[in-house]
Design a protein around this motif. Structure first.
Motif, short mmCIF file in Angstrom:
data_model
loop_
_atom_site.label_atom_id
_atom_site.label_comp_id
_atom_site.label_asym_id
_atom_site.label_seq_id
_atom_site.Cartn_x
_atom_site.Cartn_y
_atom_site.Cartn_z
N ARG A 79 0.99 -1.27 0.08
CA ARG A 79 0.00 -0.08 -0.01
C ARG A 79 0.79 1.20 0.04
NH1 ARG A 79 -3.63 -2.58 4.33
NH2 ARG A 79 -5.45 -3.51 2.72
N LYS A 80 1.81 1.14 0.86
CA LYS A 80 2.90 2.30 0.86
C LYS A 80 3.47 2.72 -0.54
CE LYS A 80 7.22 3.80 2.40
NZ LYS A 80 8.55 3.27 3.44
N HIS A 81 3.60 1.72 -1.39
CA HIS A 81 4.23 1.92 -2.66
C HIS A 81 3.23 1.68 -3.70
CE1 HIS A 81 8.46 1.81 -1.46
NE2 HIS A 81 8.13 0.83 -0.53
N SER A 82 1.97 1.90 -3.36
CA SER A 82 0.97 1.90 -4.53
C SER A 82 0.65 0.55 -5.24
CB SER A 82 0.84 2.94 -5.27
OG SER A 82 0.57 4.11 -4.36
N ILE A 83 1.21 -0.47 -4.77
CA ILE A 83 0.99 -1.47 -5.48
C ILE A 83 -0.02 -2.50 -5.21
CG2 ILE A 83 2.24 -3.93 -5.66
CD1 ILE A 83 3.83 -1.63 -6.72
#
Length: 86
Positions: free
Chosen positions: A80-84
């Protein structure tokens, strides 16, 4: 992991590549996982083909269900942090 939105390559094998495609992303996510106490390795070219960067996860009989749940939770947070993943 697949239910969380990750692409996992292969079936029925202790090595589970989490496919990301981008080398920098694989390295950054592996670093973030290590900060959470999960030791994984990011692989990119020339170890794997260009555009096929991944994080290598290895599961063994020594891992408990709780270990695996903790790993999936960490991957989900980092993803989520890396928008995956959503």
């Amino acid at each position: 992991m697949a239910a969380a939105g990750f692409t996992i390559s292969g079936n029925d094998h202790p090595i589970c590549p989490v496919m990301l495609g981008d080398a920098r992303l694989a390295a950054a996510m592996a670093d973030d996982m290590l900060e959470r106490g999960i030791y994984v390795i990011g692989f990119s070219y020339p170890v794997v083909p260009k555009g096929k960067a991944r994080i290598r996860v290895q599961i063994s009989a020594a891992h408990s269900d709780e270990d695996i749940d903790t790993c999936v939770q960490a991957f989900t947070e980092v993803g989520r942090k890396h928008s995956i993943v959503p």
